[in-house]
Design a protein around this motif. Sequence first.
Motif, short mmCIF file in Angstrom:
data_model
loop_
_atom_site.label_atom_id
_atom_site.label_comp_id
_atom_site.label_asym_id
_atom_site.label_seq_id
_atom_site.Cartn_x
_atom_site.Cartn_y
_atom_site.Cartn_z
N ILE A 207 0.83 -1.21 0.00
CA ILE A 207 0.00 0.00 0.00
C ILE A 207 0.87 1.25 0.00
CG2 ILE A 207 -1.65 1.34 1.36
CD1 ILE A 207 -3.05 -1.21 2.11
N PHE A 208 1.92 1.26 0.83
CA PHE A 208 2.77 2.44 0.94
C PHE A 208 4.09 2.34 0.18
CE2 PHE A 208 0.01 2.97 4.62
CZ PHE A 208 -0.30 4.32 4.54
N ASN A 209 4.39 1.15 -0.38
CA ASN A 209 5.65 0.94 -1.09
C ASN A 209 6.87 1.26 -0.22
OD1 ASN A 209 4.36 0.28 -3.61
ND2 ASN A 209 3.91 2.47 -3.86
N ILE A 210 6.78 0.91 1.07
CA ILE A 210 7.86 1.14 2.01
C ILE A 210 8.42 -0.21 2.47
CG2 ILE A 210 8.46 2.01 4.31
CD1 ILE A 210 6.40 4.20 3.95
N PRO A 211 9.69 -0.49 2.20
CA PRO A 211 10.31 -1.74 2.69
C PRO A 211 10.64 -1.60 4.17
CG PRO A 211 11.91 -0.45 1.45
CD PRO A 211 10.62 0.31 1.39
N ASP A 212 9.73 -2.00 5.02
CA ASP A 212 9.85 -1.75 6.46
C ASP A 212 10.52 -2.94 7.17
OD1 ASP A 212 9.61 -0.67 8.97
OD2 ASP A 212 7.53 -1.32 9.23
N ILE A 213 11.77 -2.74 7.57
CA ILE A 213 12.53 -3.79 8.25
C ILE A 213 12.26 -3.76 9.76
CG2 ILE A 213 14.82 -4.84 8.50
CD1 ILE A 213 13.80 -4.79 5.69
N THR A 214 11.48 -2.80 10.22
CA THR A 214 11.10 -2.77 11.64
C THR A 214 10.41 -4.07 12.03
OG1 THR A 214 10.59 -0.44 11.23
CG2 THR A 214 10.02 -1.30 13.40
N THR A 215 9.85 -4.75 11.04
CA THR A 215 9.11 -6.00 11.25
C THR A 215 9.86 -6.98 12.13
OG1 THR A 215 8.00 -5.77 9.12
CG2 THR A 215 8.09 -7.98 10.06
N ALA B 282 13.51 5.21 4.20
CA ALA B 282 12.62 4.34 4.97
C ALA B 282 13.30 3.03 5.36
CB ALA B 282 11.36 4.04 4.15
N LEU B 283 14.11 2.48 4.46
CA LEU B 283 14.82 1.23 4.77
C LEU B 283 15.78 1.43 5.93
CD1 LEU B 283 15.33 -1.72 3.96
CD2 LEU B 283 17.07 -0.89 2.36
N LEU B 284 16.54 2.53 5.90
CA LEU B 284 17.49 2.81 6.97
C LEU B 284 16.76 3.10 8.28
CD1 LEU B 284 20.34 3.29 8.01
CD2 LEU B 284 20.22 5.63 7.10
N ALA B 285 15.65 3.82 8.20
CA ALA B 285 14.86 4.12 9.40
C ALA B 285 14.39 2.84 10.07
CB ALA B 285 13.67 5.01 9.04
N GLY B 286 13.92 1.90 9.25
CA GLY B 286 13.48 0.61 9.78
C GLY B 286 14.62 -0.17 10.42
N ILE B 287 15.79 -0.14 9.78
CA ILE B 287 16.95 -0.85 10.33
C ILE B 287 17.37 -0.25 11.67
CG2 ILE B 287 19.42 -1.31 9.96
CD1 ILE B 287 18.79 -1.53 6.96
N LEU B 288 17.33 1.08 11.77
CA LEU B 288 17.71 1.74 13.02
C LEU B 288 16.77 1.36 14.16
CD1 LEU B 288 18.58 5.32 11.67
CD2 LEU B 288 20.19 3.62 12.56
N VAL B 289 15.46 1.39 13.88
CA VAL B 289 14.49 1.05 14.92
C VAL B 289 14.58 -0.43 15.26
CG1 VAL B 289 12.04 0.96 15.49
CG2 VAL B 289 12.94 2.92 14.27
N MET B 290 14.75 -1.28 14.25
CA MET B 290 14.89 -2.71 14.50
C MET B 290 16.09 -3.00 15.39
SD MET B 290 15.95 -5.71 11.80
CE MET B 290 17.62 -5.04 11.79
#
Length: 289
Positions: free
Chosen positions: A27-35, A85-93
């Motif tokens: 939906i958002f086309n964001i690769p979210d690694i926070t998962t 967005a990818l880097l943001a997810g990695i940082l939070v993860m």
Amino acid sequence: MDFYLTTVTLGLCYSALALGIYISMKIFNIPDITTDGSYTLGGAVTAMMLTHHQSPYIILPAVIVAGGIAGALTGLIHTKLKINALLAGILVMTALFSVNLTIMGRSNIPLSNLPSLFSLVQVVADPNQNTFWILLVFVILITFLIGYLLKTDFGIAMRATGNSESMIRALGVNTDRMKISGLALANALTALSGYFFVQSQDFADINMGIGIVIVGLGSVIIAESLINWLRITSVWLSLVLVLGGAIVFQLVLAVTLAIGVDPNMLKIVTAVFVLLIVSLPRLSLLRSS
């Protein structure tokens, strides 16, 4: 029969995760690694609260809020600090690993002697079937709520943000708020998947989320292949196919183990299977041209 019932039950545990990946990536086309981190966060909060004799019904909203905060944090870093967005997810993860370890207090928590959602509610006598039916009811309810949300004005704005951000911004929609809300919702669903998994498997582990994004991505890719092949435009049917993708993905891994493949090779099998699903449409296009 019990082997495949357990596999389908595991697929239902991962259904909320698959829906979360669908929202963030499709939906958002964001690769979210926070998962990877929010999945473990859901399991860690569940295990910690169960060991403190809290009711699973109280734990459920706590898990959803915790996952939502993790996703919102990724969204804030991405939208307000203008970080990829990818880097943001990695940082939070990465940060969540320490958070989860602090919550758990140790790397592994056994839960076999503690009451859980599946032991408090008795639908049928057989424990495996009981877990299956309870999960099925929860998954149907979650799918209905997400489908209803995506049909509302707010949900349409979320979908439009992913399809054409500049156009929907010109109509006065705050796209940053949409992205933050979408990532919060996606990670709340992911944490919910951890909540189900921990109670169905009777343990929580600090490493349970490593590579879990591949499971969700594989489920979504299976669904997307069917959606494109059948040319489906219905939101409801798309969500149902995502749930089906989660179950099919687990069944493929179960069959792999059943035919005698070394369990140590399961991650390689998972990666190759996802690669095949991604590659098949492209190989078909190349062959037709």
